[in-house]
Design a protein around this motif. Structure first.
Motif, PDB file in Angstrom:
ATOM      1  N   THR A 172      -4.234   6.214  20.925  1.00  0.00           N
ATOM      2  CA  THR A 172      -5.469   5.881  21.662  1.00  0.00           C
ATOM      3  C   THR A 172      -6.505   6.762  20.740  1.00  0.00           C
ATOM      4  OG1 THR A 172      -4.367   5.425  23.781  1.00  0.00           O
ATOM      5  CG2 THR A 172      -6.736   6.047  23.876  1.00  0.00           C
ATOM      6  N   LEU A 173      -7.402   6.185  20.220  1.00  0.00           N
ATOM      7  CA  LEU A 173      -8.611   6.891  19.487  1.00  0.00           C
ATOM      8  C   LEU A 173      -9.998   6.721  20.371  1.00  0.00           C
ATOM      9  CD1 LEU A 173      -9.762   8.161  17.118  1.00  0.00           C
ATOM     10  CD2 LEU A 173     -10.223   5.860  16.245  1.00  0.00           C
ATOM     11  N   VAL A 174     -10.551   7.736  20.653  1.00  0.00           N
ATOM     12  CA  VAL A 174     -11.908   7.899  21.235  1.00  0.00           C
ATOM     13  C   VAL A 174     -12.762   8.048  20.116  1.00  0.00           C
ATOM     14  CG1 VAL A 174     -13.337   8.894  23.124  1.00  0.00           C
ATOM     15  CG2 VAL A 174     -10.815   8.536  23.398  1.00  0.00           C
ATOM     16  N   LEU A 175     -13.940   7.268  20.032  1.00  0.00           N
ATOM     17  CA  LEU A 175     -15.046   7.324  19.123  1.00  0.00           C
ATOM     18  C   LEU A 175     -16.261   7.746  20.042  1.00  0.00           C
ATOM     19  CD1 LEU A 175     -14.624   4.559  16.558  1.00  0.00           C
ATOM     20  CD2 LEU A 175     -13.781   7.027  16.539  1.00  0.00           C
ATOM     21  N   THR A 176     -16.846   8.745  19.810  1.00  0.00           N
ATOM     22  CA  THR A 176     -18.272   9.128  20.449  1.00  0.00           C
ATOM     23  C   THR A 176     -19.298   9.134  19.768  1.00  0.00           C
ATOM     24  OG1 THR A 176     -16.733  10.742  21.829  1.00  0.00           O
ATOM     25  CG2 THR A 176     -19.268  11.049  21.926  1.00  0.00           C
ATOM     26  N   CYS A 177     -20.351   8.460  19.884  1.00  0.00           N
ATOM     27  CA  CYS A 177     -21.506   8.357  19.092  1.00  0.00           C
ATOM     28  C   CYS A 177     -22.557   9.290  19.613  1.00  0.00           C
ATOM     29  CB  CYS A 177     -22.112   7.031  19.272  1.00  0.00           C
ATOM     30  SG  CYS A 177     -23.716   6.751  18.299  1.00  0.00           S
ATOM     31  N   ALA A 178     -22.808  10.670  19.012  1.00  0.00           N
ATOM     32  CA  ALA A 178     -23.773  11.528  19.187  1.00  0.00           C
ATOM     33  C   ALA A 178     -25.094  11.043  18.854  1.00  0.00           C
ATOM     34  CB  ALA A 178     -23.483  12.896  18.633  1.00  0.00           C
ATOM     35  N   VAL A 179     -25.911  10.860  19.995  1.00  0.00           N
ATOM     36  CA  VAL A 179     -27.331  10.704  19.464  1.00  0.00           C
ATOM     37  C   VAL A 179     -28.478  11.528  19.916  1.00  0.00           C
ATOM     38  CG1 VAL A 179     -28.961   8.641  20.317  1.00  0.00           C
ATOM     39  CG2 VAL A 179     -26.373   8.075  19.768  1.00  0.00           C
ATOM     40  N   THR A 180     -29.460  11.632  18.901  1.00  0.00           N
ATOM     41  CA  THR A 180     -30.480  12.575  19.270  1.00  0.00           C
ATOM     42  C   THR A 180     -31.753  11.412  19.280  1.00  0.00           C
ATOM     43  OG1 THR A 180     -30.829  12.961  17.019  1.00  0.00           O
ATOM     44  CG2 THR A 180     -29.611  14.539  18.497  1.00  0.00           C
ATOM     45  N   GLY A 181     -32.695  11.953  19.738  1.00  0.00           N
ATOM     46  CA  GLY A 181     -34.090  10.934  19.810  1.00  0.00           C
ATOM     47  C   GLY A 181     -35.061  11.379  20.939  1.00  0.00           C
TER      48      GLY A 181
END
Length: 346
Positions: free
Chosen positions: A198-207
């Motif tokens: 099971t793969l978990v991808l996290t999108c780290a976003v700034t703005g």
């Protein structure tokens, strides 16, 4: 019917103490009770004024009644300490642009002196003042360029005048709010993924403003049916080779758009084990080949050294003694006119 002063007659024997009283009858509250008689002596009369106000400012008349009347006027000056400055921004700061901050002290006497500080360094501002009656309204403006790294930074406006104790000031901190375009970066829950994981991808976003919507895609294909996309997180359970592809997360705000990529390669556990076991054999083979090469180089060097002939020569002192077989004999049997020397060629 109004308030009036009343006294009482007093009789005292010679050498005694007389107390003469004067009281106010029907007091209507018109006398300012902030004034108190602190001291009354033959040499000094002192009154105390509490909670001084601007309207208390003026000349206070002190008069001595004797055969010759004397008087003096004491001038009371009331200072007004500045309150905490009010800091406002003229318009929203944006990355790469210029921010303009205004600092205002509405009441002070004398006029307050305003200073700007950022990262413990003083900034040059433009100050102005306006007198309103007995007090001053003072303002100051400062401008500087900002970047995204300045978001959350602190700028201080400081006010000082003589009404404050020495070394004291009134300060207001302003936290910079700098808006900028977003950035995105994908973090995976594990480096190597195998079938069934099971793969978990996290999108780290700034703005700023922070993007409130994140979109997940897989190249030109749709996401696997098992995929669960919730905000910044994409979960891929029970991985299979068909899940391979380039996954992207996208975020945007009113200042720009950001996109991050992640290439998914699902490995067969058997292939991974085979690749891991083959690595040591390749390393051992390389080491053996290097050792064989070094041994051959050493043997070639030894053979070359063994067949190399030693040379010989005649010195100037041994000239004419070619018949001698050895250099030592040539020197020992040489003429007396020559200095005895021994030279050997090694």
């Amino acid at each position: 019917a109004g308030q009036e002063v009343q006294t009482e007659n007093v009789t005292v024997a010679e050498g005694g103490v007389a107390e003469i009283t004067c009281r106010l009858h029907q007091y209507d509250g018109s006398i300012d009770e902030r004034f108190q008689l602190e001291e009354f002596s033959p040499r000094r009369v002192r009154i105390r004024l509490s909670d001084a106000r601007l309207e208390d400012e003026g000349g206070y008349f002190c008069q001595l009644y004797t055969e010759d009347t004397h008087h003096q006027i004491a001038t009371l000056t009331v200072l007004v300490a500045p309150e905490n400055p009010v800091v406002e921004v003229r318009e929203q700061a944006v990355e790469g642009g210029e921010v303009e901050l205004n600092c205002l002290v509405p009441r002070s006497r004398p006029a307050a002196v305003l200073r700007w500080y950022r990262d413990r360094k003083e900034l040059k501002g433009l100050s102005s003042g306006q007198e309103n009656g007995k007090v001053w309204r003072v303002a100051s403006t400062v401008k500087f360029r900002v970047d995204r790294k300045d978001d959350g930074g602190i700028v201080i406006c400081e006010a000082q005048n003589q009404a404050l104790p020495s070394g004291h000031s009134k300060q207001t901190q302003y936290v910079l709010d700098v808006q900028y375009s977003p950035t995105a970066r994908i973090h995976a829950s594990q480096a190597v993924v195998r079938e069934g994981d099971t793969l978990v991808l996290t999108c780290a976003v700034t703005g700023n403003p922070r993007p409130n919507q994140i979109r997940w895609n897989r190249g030109n294909e749709s996401l696997p049916e098992r995929a669960e996309a919730v905000g910044e997180t994409l979960t891929l359970p029970g991985l299979v080779s068909a899940d391979n592809g380039t996954y992207t997360c996208e975020a945007s705000n009113k200042h720009g758009h950001a996109r991050a990529l992640y290439v998914l390669v699902v490995y067969d556990p058997g292939a991974v084990v085979e690749a891991q076991t083959s690595v040591p054999y390749a390393i051992v083979g390389g080491i053996l080949a290097l050792l064989v090469f070094l041994i051959i180089c050493v043997l070639v060097g030894m053979v070359w050294c063994s067949v190399r002939q030693k040379g010989s020569y005649l010195t100037h002192e041994a000239s004419g003694l070619d018949e001698q077989g050895e250099a030592r004999e040539a020197f020992l049997n040489g003429s007396d006119g020559h200095k005895r020397k021994e030279e050997f060629f090694i």
